[in-house]
Design an enzyme around this catalytic site. Structure first.
Site, PDB file in Angstrom:
ATOM      1  N   GLY A 104      16.708 -15.968  47.554  1.00  0.00           N
ATOM      2  CA  GLY A 104      16.650 -16.064  46.101  1.00  0.00           C
ATOM      3  C   GLY A 104      15.870 -14.899  45.529  1.00  0.00           C
ATOM      4  CB  SER A 138      11.093 -17.475  47.705  1.00  0.00           C
ATOM      5  OG  SER A 138       9.989 -17.072  48.496  1.00  0.00           O
ATOM      6  CG  ASP A 139      12.587 -10.827  47.278  1.00  0.00           C
ATOM      7  OD1 ASP A 139      11.886 -10.460  48.239  1.00  0.00           O
ATOM      8  OD2 ASP A 139      13.346 -10.049  46.665  1.00  0.00           O
ATOM      9  CD1 TRP A 140       7.126 -11.048  52.021  1.00  0.00           C
ATOM     10  CD2 TRP A 140       9.148 -11.958  51.877  1.00  0.00           C
ATOM     11  NE1 TRP A 140       7.521 -11.402  53.299  1.00  0.00           N
ATOM     12  CE2 TRP A 140       8.755 -11.970  53.234  1.00  0.00           C
ATOM     13  CE3 TRP A 140      10.386 -12.518  51.548  1.00  0.00           C
ATOM     14  CZ2 TRP A 140       9.549 -12.499  54.256  1.00  0.00           C
ATOM     15  CZ3 TRP A 140      11.193 -13.038  52.571  1.00  0.00           C
ATOM     16  CH2 TRP A 140      10.769 -13.025  53.892  1.00  0.00           C
ATOM     17  CB  ALA A 176      10.411 -14.618  44.198  1.00  0.00           C
TER      18      ALA A 176
END
Length: 832
Positions: free
Chosen positions: A202, A239-241, A243
């Site tokens: 995401g 999740s993107d880091w 995010a």
């Protein structure tokens, strides 16, 4: 608050996975849903679950210590792989990628990136496959097949509409539902439905699809209703880091794993408290854990589920990387059939000219950056390809955007000795530590004491040469910089560690300085912000910069032109570099940095037969393109560096690449020139709708320098016949007979575009023309070959927003068959 319905049953969840789930406590479940570290997930030995290891790397494996000297194979950039228009080569590249993951102990690679090249200035343009959704989806599926076929997971990213870098963690992408479905979701749908990707990432941005406006990691309509329920995606959404900013909304929206760890909005009892308060159901929690267990079972991290035995390992990985990079080369100009070089054995002198001849840029910046096992310089590659030639390398000009790092030998500690005096201060100004750092490029992540607020740097920079020097300091966040007793810059604006890394300001560090006269030394004093973060640790980032006086630019260019005039084979290599193309920022324009265009013009004035090589990952304006006889676009080639170009010039490999995007002639003509968020809500409005990339060029009637799909190769082709053939199911098959009319064996990529007939009217609005399929064949001179292209049913369909389903507008369709978007050789019609 009304909770969403419980997740639908997932047919991929086996009774065994449910049995293991039943052995976990609520605390166990909650802990499994946040990373243990930046790159590892938690283990649960009692159910046979070991740690799952993830790694960045669309072009290699960055490993867990991304700033350490961990070595990896370095593949060509994803856009270069897409430029081959070759699914099998893409699959083999994926196999090489997976083999490297096994060597590093990596279970899941954060790749492929299937965002679209909506604007050519996007910082990660080189990481994306294409501006076209069909080509992006086809190449991504092949890469996924290559990686997962070797027992390594992929994580398809960034879901969705995270197509640019400016304020990427904050902006609101406003995308109409039809554009979202037909364009931006399309490659993700292919990756999940056709290639069965094992995980999806995401994205950072917020998204408004006209029905729901929410962060992408909490967007229920997209994550749950579309991705999981409609498409049947069975893996975790990661999740993107950093995010994920809240606890409840992502948990009920469809996110499954928060990264990185150990800190985050689901850790330290926060998710457990939400479950116990009834804000997140345990059904949702169980679904997330089962998705993690399913991923672990697929990569061999769950006892009893061995990873698939690698079945398609590439025997000679370096040779495959070299082949992909050479095949990706796009011939933009080839007057007088100059490729390959006639009688290469007779070439006695070669001049390699240009900043990228000195330093080939082999990969883009950001999370795609790896430490290659080795790279081949242009000089090494040409010496290998032309063993009897004398080779000289001449820069001619520089292409720097940033100032140089001050050499350690120029730095003097005011207290005596060499280096930089370093004082670590607390918020109240109390000195917490003092030391000396020797190098001017400072990224201190170890040993910075807790409570550090400011780091004071003092050094005397030696500037003995007469002339004008530039001296300064780079630092993110709050700072105060004094050079030669004068205040250069001051700001009290604090940044968070997340902002530093996510805006790539640890690489693209803002710099402040001034010019000083040479002679003696100049004192530099700087106070820079210290950073402290749960997942990043304590660190400080700063650079002492120094540019010495340089010889005149005009004289350097003239000298390079003289060398071009004197040799048998002049090769000018221009392009971008780490200051230009990277994750974290978008480009301000499409210009080649520095005076590279002036250098090319000067060489062409005396040697119009010079070979011009463009070493760039994304479009740049080439004002001299139509005056040059031979122009090659070589992308970011990876570890093989200059070898692919040399292979093309000596005739070892045909440069059969085709542009996967449009090359503008003028920045002013670009349909989407930037993606700068506007207004208080930081909106990026996808106002062009379905007309992304070349579709926008066609809609506006603008003529680029080279169209989508362009590439000359080194032979010529005649399209002899075209007709329909069986493709199975609802798809349509097209068979094209082509004949090689040139003098060398070659490969031709046949492209099929769709356009609506006049009987369809104005509604629904369709692109002027859109890619519907492609295929390729090889043939010897004079030989004919057949190419079969499958045009999928989806190519004819549109998303009906009122019916919330796919429909095919009835009427006549034109199937335009040719070499590129503009070079149409034959046409078929189909009535539906």
């Amino acid at each position: 608050m009304t909770l969403p319905a419980a997740p639908r049953p997932n047919p991929a969840f086996t009774p065994d996975l449910y049995d293991r789930l039943a052995q976990l406590t609520l605390d166990d479940k909650c802990e499994l849903l946040t990373g243990k570290t930046h790159w590892r997930l938690y283990a649960r030995p009692q159910i046979g679950l070991r740690e799952v290891v993830l790694s960045d790397g669309p072009t290699g494996i960055r490993g867990e210590e991304v700033l350490a000297d961990e070595r990896s194979v370095s593949l060509p950039s994803p856009t270069a792989v897409a430029a081959t228009w070759d699914r099998e080569l893409a699959r083999l590249a994926g196999s090489v990628h997976a083999a490297e993951a096994h060597r590093h102990g990596t279970d899941v690679i954060l790749t492929p990136v299937v965002n679209l090249q909506r604007t050519p200035v996007a910082g990660r343009h080189f990481e994306y496959q294409s501006e076209d959704p069909l080509l992006s989806g086809d190449i991504a599926c092949a890469v996924i097949d290559g990686i997962q076929g070797e027992g390594v997971g992929t994580c398809v990213k960034h879901f969705v509409a995270n197509d640019s870098e400016t304020l990427r963690t904050e902006y609101l992408a406003r995308v109409g539902e039809r554009a979202l479905r037909e364009v931006y979701l399309a490659p993700f749908e292919r990756a999940c439905r056709d290639a069965h990707a094992w995980s999806v990432m995401g994205s950072y941005n917020r998204l408004d699809d006209g029905v729901e406006s929410a962060p992408a990691v909490a967007h229920h309509r997209l994550l749950t209703e579309t991705l999981k329920d409609e498409w049947g995606y069975d893996g975790p959404v990661v999740s993107d880091w950093t995010a994920t900013k809240t606890t409840v909304e992502p948990a009920v929206g469809g996110l499954d794993l928060v990264m990185p760890g150990p800190a985050g909005p689901w850790s330290a009892g926060q998710l457990k408290a939400a479950v116990e308060a009834g804000l997140v159901s345990e059904d949702h929690l169980n679904d997330k854990v089962l998705r993690i267990l399913l991923l672990a079972s697929r990569v061999g991290a769950l006892a009893g589920y061995p990873a698939p035995v690698p079945a398609r390992a590439v025997a000679d990985e370096a040779a495959l990387i070299r082949l992909v990079a050479a095949r990706a080369v796009v011939v933009l100009a080839n007057e007088d059939d100059a490729l390959p070089v006639a009688a290469p054995a007779g070439v006695r002198t070669i001049a390699l000219i240009g900043p990228n001849a000195v330093d080939t840029y082999v990969q883009g910046g950001g999370s795609a950056l790896v430490n290659p096992q080795r790279t081949y310089t242009s000089a090494e590659a040409f010496a290998e390809a032309f063993p009897g030639a004398a080779i000289e390398v001449v820069a001619g000009t520089h292409a720097r955007v940033r100032p140089l790092v001050a050499q350690s030998s120029r730095l003097g500690n005011p207290a005596g000795g060499a280096g930089i005096r370093v004082e670590v201060l607390g918020q109240d100004g109390t000195q917490l530590a003092e030391t000396v750092w020797e190098a001017g490029d400072i990224f201190a992540r170890d040993g910075l004491p807790d409570g550090a607020w400011t780091v004071r740097l003092t050094t005397d920079v030696a500037v003995p040469e007469p002339g004008e020097h530039w001296v300064g300091v780079a630092a993110p966040g709050a700072h105060r910089v004094v050079v030669a007793g004068g205040l250069v810059s001051e700001s009290a604006g604090q940044m968070s560690p997340d902002q530093v890394f996510l805006r790539s300001q640890h690489r693209n560090v803002p710099f402040y300085g001034t010019t000083v006269a040479g002679g003696g030394t100049v004192r530099v004093e700087a106070e820079v912000q210290a950073f402290e973060g749960a997942n990043w640790g304590n660190f400080v980032r700063a650079v002492i910069h120094h540019n010495p006086p340089e010889p005149g630019l005009a004289e350097a260019i003239a000298a390079a032109a003289e060398r071009a005039k004197a040799v048998d084979l002049p090769v000018v290599i221009v392009g971008t570099n780490a200051d230009v193309e990277s994750e974290g920022w978008d480009r301000p324009d499409l210009e080649l940095p520095g005076a590279q265009n002036e250098l090319v013009e000067a060489v062409l004035a005396v040697r119009p037969d010079a070979v011009i090589v463009v070493n760039a990952g994304s479009p740049v304006i080439l004002p001299w393109l139509d005056r040059a006889r031979t122009v090659l676009w070589t992308w970011f080639p990876g570890q093989e560096g200059g070898r692919p170009v040399a292979d093309v010039l000596v005739g070892r490999t045909e440069p059969s690449g085709r542009l996967p995007w449009t090359l503008p002639a003028s920045y002013a003509d670009v349909p989407v020139p930037n993606a700068v968020p506007v207004g208080e809500d930081l909106v990026v409005d996808y106002a062009e709708g379905i007309d992304v990339g070349y579709r926008g060029w066609l809609r506006l009637g603008r003529v680029p320098a080279r169209p989508f799909g362009f590439g000359l190769g080194w032979t010529t082709w005649e399209y002899e016949a075209a007709g329909f053939c069986d493709a199975g199911g609802d798809d349509i098959g097209v068979e094209v007979t082509i004949r090689n009319t040139g003098g060398r064996r070659g490969r031709e990529t046949v492209q099929v575009f769709l356009a609506v007939g006049d009987d369809q009217g104005d509604e629904p609005v369709r692109p002027v023309r859109w890619l519907a399929g492609f295929g390729a064949a090889e043939a010897d001179p004079g030989e004919s070959a057949g190419v079969r292209v499958t045009v999928p049913l989806r190519a004819f369909q549109v998303w009906d927003e009122a019916l919330a389903t796919w429909v095919v507008p009835g009427g006549t369709y034109r199937l335009l068959i040719g070499r590129d978007l503009d070079d149409i050789r034959c046409e078929l019609t189909q009535t539906i």
